[in-house]
Design a protein around this motif. Structure first.
Motif, PDB file in Angstrom:
ATOM      1  N   THR A 352     -10.894  -0.127 -11.733  1.00 61.85           N
ATOM      2  CA  THR A 352      -9.953  -0.454 -10.762  1.00 61.85           C
ATOM      3  C   THR A 352      -8.718   0.573 -11.040  1.00 61.85           C
ATOM      4  OG1 THR A 352     -10.332  -2.770 -11.107  1.00 61.85           O
ATOM      5  CG2 THR A 352      -8.059  -2.236 -10.509  1.00 61.85           C
ATOM      6  N   GLY A 354      -4.988   1.288  -9.901  1.00 56.02           N
ATOM      7  CA  GLY A 354      -3.817   0.609  -9.569  1.00 56.02           C
ATOM      8  C   GLY A 354      -4.179  -0.806  -9.087  1.00 56.02           C
ATOM      9  N   LYS A 355      -4.031  -1.266  -8.148  1.00 60.62           N
ATOM     10  CA  LYS A 355      -4.518  -2.321  -7.802  1.00 60.62           C
ATOM     11  C   LYS A 355      -5.816  -2.689  -6.896  1.00 60.62           C
ATOM     12  CE  LYS A 355       0.019  -4.538  -7.629  1.00 60.62           C
ATOM     13  NZ  LYS A 355       1.171  -5.070  -6.684  1.00 60.62           N
ATOM     14  N   VAL A 357      -9.615  -2.643  -6.793  1.00 62.69           N
ATOM     15  CA  VAL A 357     -10.806  -2.805  -7.566  1.00 62.69           C
ATOM     16  C   VAL A 357     -12.096  -2.040  -6.938  1.00 62.69           C
ATOM     17  CG1 VAL A 357     -10.183  -5.190  -7.934  1.00 62.69           C
ATOM     18  CG2 VAL A 357     -11.456  -4.914  -5.884  1.00 62.69           C
ATOM     19  N   LYS A 393      -9.876  -0.192  -2.545  1.00 63.16           N
ATOM     20  CA  LYS A 393     -10.978  -0.924  -3.085  1.00 63.16           C
ATOM     21  C   LYS A 393     -12.402  -0.684  -2.446  1.00 63.16           C
ATOM     22  CE  LYS A 393     -10.037  -4.990  -0.142  1.00 63.16           C
ATOM     23  NZ  LYS A 393      -9.523  -6.355   0.100  1.00 63.16           N
TER      24      LYS A 393
END
Length: 466
Positions: A352, A354-355, A357, A393
């Motif tokens: 991951t 930062g945010k 995934v 992501k």
């Protein structure tokens, strides 16, 4: 990671030459027809013999002529500059000299390998499909040509590895199926019938196999490591690694040297500069939700030394380990700074950032007398300044890695595959090597749109020629 219409992009090679394709269809099963032998031998992956290593990325799930999962291989030729449209070539079963036709679920490019099989000063490319055939596409002054040879592949083929396993100066090809290693010696010099070396028996539903070839004992013959994961009902049931030493007669007796929680990635190179290749293995099965780990095993005259295990929590390694980061799911070894000690790149495509995934990241560790050092370690993600795009992501930056002297300056540049960039389009980044490590300055970004393979499920960078 074959032949037929070798589709050449407009900005690339404009002629395949007049070399006659080898008609291998009439050859007896398991026999390979040979080409001429020359004194000069090119490095693997240098298809035009110009001293720059070319990038080959296989797309076995790629769309060809409207056929899903027909498969193709994209080649980008090395350059000292950074052209907006690099010279490139797309090889499918519709390319000149490649037998067969693109068809659904043929998975052309399932495995690829390279060596200068005919020893003419230009490397050749071996390509397999889904257990039907292996095709060798021969190199030429302008790159890969329409001169090819094709031979039947063993059933359930899972891997290819090229190298001089018997030490006579002529490259060989090791073809690994679920139950055996098939060795084609002196491929490209004369008609060849393979020798078969059985792998340990199994009751598993099927096996996932990784192969890596290098001179681990320093006798100037390539050796072969076969990394096997047993799978039943879709679940990994165990794994083992086996070493086959090269001998004057081919391979000796295979020896299992590791068992247990081994993953599917492996790489070889001389990390400590002692003249023997060392081995790095992924330690955990890819489906396990654990922190990723790698094992470094130094080559010795008789086998491998004890494993040294490293995670992202090891002192000096940047970042932090996390469940599911898949640290070690991609590995590559090459000498960045020409100090005689190879360096190690480790992909963590499940990391991951930062945010985001599974955005992914890559760690570079330097070679040292003891194997590797964490001093001057480097960390790269798509959030690193200078790397195009953004950490998103499921991009899986670092899902595949290779070291490759793309510019011909004697240093091995770092090639990073990001197969799920923009869905299943993919992206490849080539980061330049310097005396102090890897730099993002003047990096090369390779995208499907630039290479003429957009909208074809390329997953560019998923399978890179090691």
């Amino acid at each position: 990671m074959r032949t037929r219409p070798i589709a050449i992009a407009a900005a690339a090679v404009t002629a395949l030459g007049t070399v006659t394709a080898v008609a291998a269809a009439n050859a007896r099963p398991d026999t390979v027809l040979a080409g001429a032998v020359a004194a000069k031998t090119a490095a693997p992956g240098d298809f035009d013999g110009d001293g720059k290593r070319d990038i080959a990325s296989a797309s076995p799930n790629g769309i060809v002529s409207g056929q899903d999962e027909a498969g193709f291989v994209t080649v980008v030729y090395g350059t000292s500059g950074n052209p907006a449209k690099p010279r490139r070539q797309v090889i499918t079963q519709a390319s000149p000299g490649v037998p067969g036709n693109p068809s659904a679920q043929r998975y052309f490019g399932r495995a690829i390998a390279s060596a200068d099989f005919d020893r003419d000063g230009r490397a050749d490319l071996a390509v397999s499909d889904h257990g039907t055939s292996i095709t060798i596409v021969y190199g030429g002054a302008a790159g890969l040509t329409s001169r090819t040879v094709t031979f039947p592949s063993p059933r359930n083929l899972d891997g290819l590895a090229a190298g001089d396993f018997n030490g006579n100066g002529a490259p060989d090809l090791a073809v690994v199926s679920e139950d055996a290693v098939h060795l084609y010696r002196d491929l490209g010099a004369k008609a060849v019938t393979p020798t078969r070396h059985a792998l340990p028996p199994s009751t598993a539903e099927f096996r996932e196999i990784t192969t890596v070839a290098a001179d681990f004992n320093g006798d100037r013959r390539k050796d072969l490591v076969v990394l096997t994961t047993e799978v039943t009902d879709g679940e990994p049931m165990g794994s083992w690694a086996q070493l086959w030493h090269g001998t004057t007669a081919g391979f000796g007796t295979g020896k299992v040297f590791a068992k247990g929680a081994l993953g599917g990635a492996a790489a070889a190179g001389d990390l400590n500069g002692d003249g023997k290749a060392d081995l790095v293995l992924e330690r955990y099965l890819n489906d396990d939700p654990v922190k990723g780990s790698i094992a470094i095993r130094l080559g010795t005259a008789t086998g491998f030394g004890a494993a040294r295990n490293i995670t992202q929590d090891t002192s000096g390694v940047p970042g932090a380990a996390a469940k599911g980061d898949r640290f070690g799911a991609a590995l590559a070894i090459g000498d960045l700074n020409r100090d005689g000690k190879a360096d190690l790149a480790v992909g963590a495509p499940g990391q991951t950032v930062g945010k985001a995934v599974e955005a992914g990241r890559v760690t570079v560790l330097r070679g040292a007398k003891g194997g590797i050092t964490t001093t001057a370690a480097q960390l790269f993600t798509q959030a690193t300044a200078g790397i195009p795009g953004a950490a998103e992501k499921y991009d899986n930056f670092g899902a595949e890695l290779a070291f490759n002297d793309f510019t011909g300056d004697g240093r091995t540049d770092l090639v990073i595959g990001t197969p799920n960039e923009n869905g299943r389009e993919g992206r490849v980044y080539v980061l330049r090597a310097t005396a102090t490590g890897v730099t993002v300055k003047n990096l090369t970004e390779l995208a499907p749109a630039t290479l003429g393979i957009a909208g074809r499920n390329a997953q560019l960078g998923e399978h890179l020629l090691p």
